[in-house]
Design a protein around this motif. Structure first.
Motif, PDB file in Angstrom:
ATOM      1  N   UNK A   4      -8.780  -0.300   2.396  1.00 38.82           N
ATOM      2  CA  UNK A   4      -8.329  -1.304   1.427  1.00 38.82           C
ATOM      3  C   UNK A   4      -6.856  -1.624   1.637  1.00 38.82           C
ATOM      4  N   UNK A   5      -6.051  -0.608   1.842  1.00 37.53           N
ATOM      5  CA  UNK A   5      -4.617  -0.826   2.063  1.00 37.53           C
ATOM      6  C   UNK A   5      -4.380  -1.676   3.311  1.00 37.53           C
ATOM      7  N   UNK A   6      -5.107  -1.378   4.378  1.00 36.79           N
ATOM      8  CA  UNK A   6      -4.979  -2.163   5.606  1.00 36.79           C
ATOM      9  C   UNK A   6      -5.416  -3.605   5.360  1.00 36.79           C
ATOM     10  N   UNK A   7      -6.513  -3.779   4.637  1.00 37.50           N
ATOM     11  CA  UNK A   7      -6.984  -5.129   4.317  1.00 37.50           C
ATOM     12  C   UNK A   7      -5.933  -5.894   3.519  1.00 37.50           C
ATOM     13  N   UNK A   8      -5.321  -5.247   2.537  1.00 32.77           N
ATOM     14  CA  UNK A   8      -4.276  -5.906   1.745  1.00 32.77           C
ATOM     15  C   UNK A   8      -3.126  -6.377   2.629  1.00 32.77           C
ATOM     16  N   UNK A  12      -2.363 -10.274   3.320  1.00 31.63           N
ATOM     17  CA  UNK A  12      -1.049 -10.744   2.888  1.00 31.63           C
ATOM     18  C   UNK A  12      -0.329 -11.436   4.044  1.00 31.63           C
ATOM     19  N   UNK A  13      -0.365 -10.829   5.228  1.00 34.60           N
ATOM     20  CA  UNK A  13       0.297 -11.430   6.391  1.00 34.60           C
ATOM     21  C   UNK A  13      -0.302 -12.790   6.736  1.00 34.60           C
ATOM     22  N   UNK A  14      -1.627 -12.882   6.746  1.00 37.55           N
ATOM     23  CA  UNK A  14      -2.292 -14.161   7.052  1.00 37.55           C
ATOM     24  C   UNK A  14      -1.892 -15.217   6.027  1.00 37.55           C
ATOM     25  N   UNK A  15      -1.942 -14.853   4.744  1.00 35.50           N
ATOM     26  CA  UNK A  15      -1.601 -15.815   3.700  1.00 35.50           C
ATOM     27  C   UNK A  15      -0.132 -16.198   3.739  1.00 35.50           C
ATOM     28  N   UNK A  16       0.748 -15.248   3.995  1.00 33.73           N
ATOM     29  CA  UNK A  16       2.186 -15.546   4.048  1.00 33.73           C
ATOM     30  C   UNK A  16       2.495 -16.523   5.184  1.00 33.73           C
ATOM     31  N   UNK A  84      -1.832 -13.993  -4.745  1.00 37.89           N
ATOM     32  CA  UNK A  84      -2.096 -12.867  -3.853  1.00 37.89           C
ATOM     33  C   UNK A  84      -0.839 -12.400  -3.131  1.00 37.89           C
ATOM     34  N   UNK A  85       0.126 -13.292  -2.948  1.00 35.85           N
ATOM     35  CA  UNK A  85       1.376 -12.867  -2.305  1.00 35.85           C
ATOM     36  C   UNK A  85       2.106 -11.846  -3.173  1.00 35.85           C
ATOM     37  N   UNK A  86       1.859 -11.854  -4.494  1.00 33.81           N
ATOM     38  CA  UNK A  86       2.366 -10.808  -5.374  1.00 33.81           C
ATOM     39  C   UNK A  86       1.366  -9.657  -5.477  1.00 33.81           C
ATOM     40  N   UNK A  87       0.098  -9.983  -5.707  1.00 36.76           N
ATOM     41  CA  UNK A  87      -0.893  -8.967  -6.037  1.00 36.76           C
ATOM     42  C   UNK A  87      -1.157  -7.986  -4.902  1.00 36.76           C
ATOM     43  N   UNK A  88      -1.161  -8.433  -3.668  1.00 40.30           N
ATOM     44  CA  UNK A  88      -1.429  -7.518  -2.557  1.00 40.30           C
ATOM     45  C   UNK A  88      -0.381  -6.406  -2.474  1.00 40.30           C
ATOM     46  N   UNK A  91      -0.804  -4.078  -5.566  1.00 34.01           N
ATOM     47  CA  UNK A  91      -1.917  -3.139  -5.440  1.00 34.01           C
ATOM     48  C   UNK A  91      -1.656  -2.077  -4.383  1.00 34.01           C
ATOM     49  N   UNK A  92      -0.992  -2.451  -3.313  1.00 35.84           N
ATOM     50  CA  UNK A  92      -0.649  -1.477  -2.276  1.00 35.84           C
ATOM     51  C   UNK A  92       0.255  -0.391  -2.849  1.00 35.84           C
ATOM     52  N   UNK A  93       1.292  -0.790  -3.539  1.00 35.85           N
ATOM     53  CA  UNK A  93       2.211   0.184  -4.147  1.00 35.85           C
ATOM     54  C   UNK A  93       1.490   1.008  -5.209  1.00 35.85           C
ATOM     55  N   UNK A  94       0.682   0.342  -6.044  1.00 38.79           N
ATOM     56  CA  UNK A  94      -0.059   1.062  -7.086  1.00 38.79           C
ATOM     57  C   UNK A  94      -1.004   2.091  -6.486  1.00 38.79           C
ATOM     58  N   UNK A  95      -1.656   1.744  -5.380  1.00 44.36           N
ATOM     59  CA  UNK A  95      -2.578   2.693  -4.743  1.00 44.36           C
ATOM     60  C   UNK A  95      -1.830   3.878  -4.143  1.00 44.36           C
TER      61      UNK A  95
END
Length: 116
Positions: A4-8, A12-16, A84-88, A91-95
């Motif tokens: 999940x972390x890798x997916x995030x 994020x990179x693709x969207x950015x 998602x540029x915020x949420x990813x 969620x990464x930090x939260x995880x």
């Protein structure tokens, strides 16, 4: 959890990159286009309205997770406008802080029942 972390990170990179290219080509004034599409009642507007509902839910969940404190409300606004540029990263930090415990990620550390 590592998948999940890798997916995030990948998403994020693709969207950015995509966001950067679109912004450079079409400008950064998204809101008039966004609401014009919704008002036109076509499929682009339907998608935008669906996405807007997700943004509202994301902002409310983020604020709720932080018990609607001032900081939590600020994070909720960031979730709403940042998408998602915020949420990813959030969620990464939260995880990472939750050490992979999904209940803690979803509920926040103050809402997870402790075991005796």
């Amino acid at each position: 959890m590592n998948a999940l972390r890798l997916l995030l990170v990948v998403l994020w990179l693709v969207l950015a990159v995509h966001t950067g290219i679109v912004g450079l080509r079409h400008g950064w004034n998204l809101l008039p286009v966004f609401f014009r599409d919704i008002a036109a009642f076509g499929w682009p507007g339907q998608f935008d309205l669906d996405f807007l509902c997700f943004l509202v839910l994301s902002g409310l969940w983020t604020s709720w997770r932080h018990r609607f404190t001032a900081g939590g409300l600020g994070l909720g606004v960031a979730a709403f406008f940042g998408g998602f540029l915020f949420l990813a990263p959030y969620l990464l930090v939260a995880s990472l802080r939750a050490r992979g415990d999904v209940a803690t990620v979803l509920l926040g550390p103050s809402r997870v029942p402790t075991t005796a």
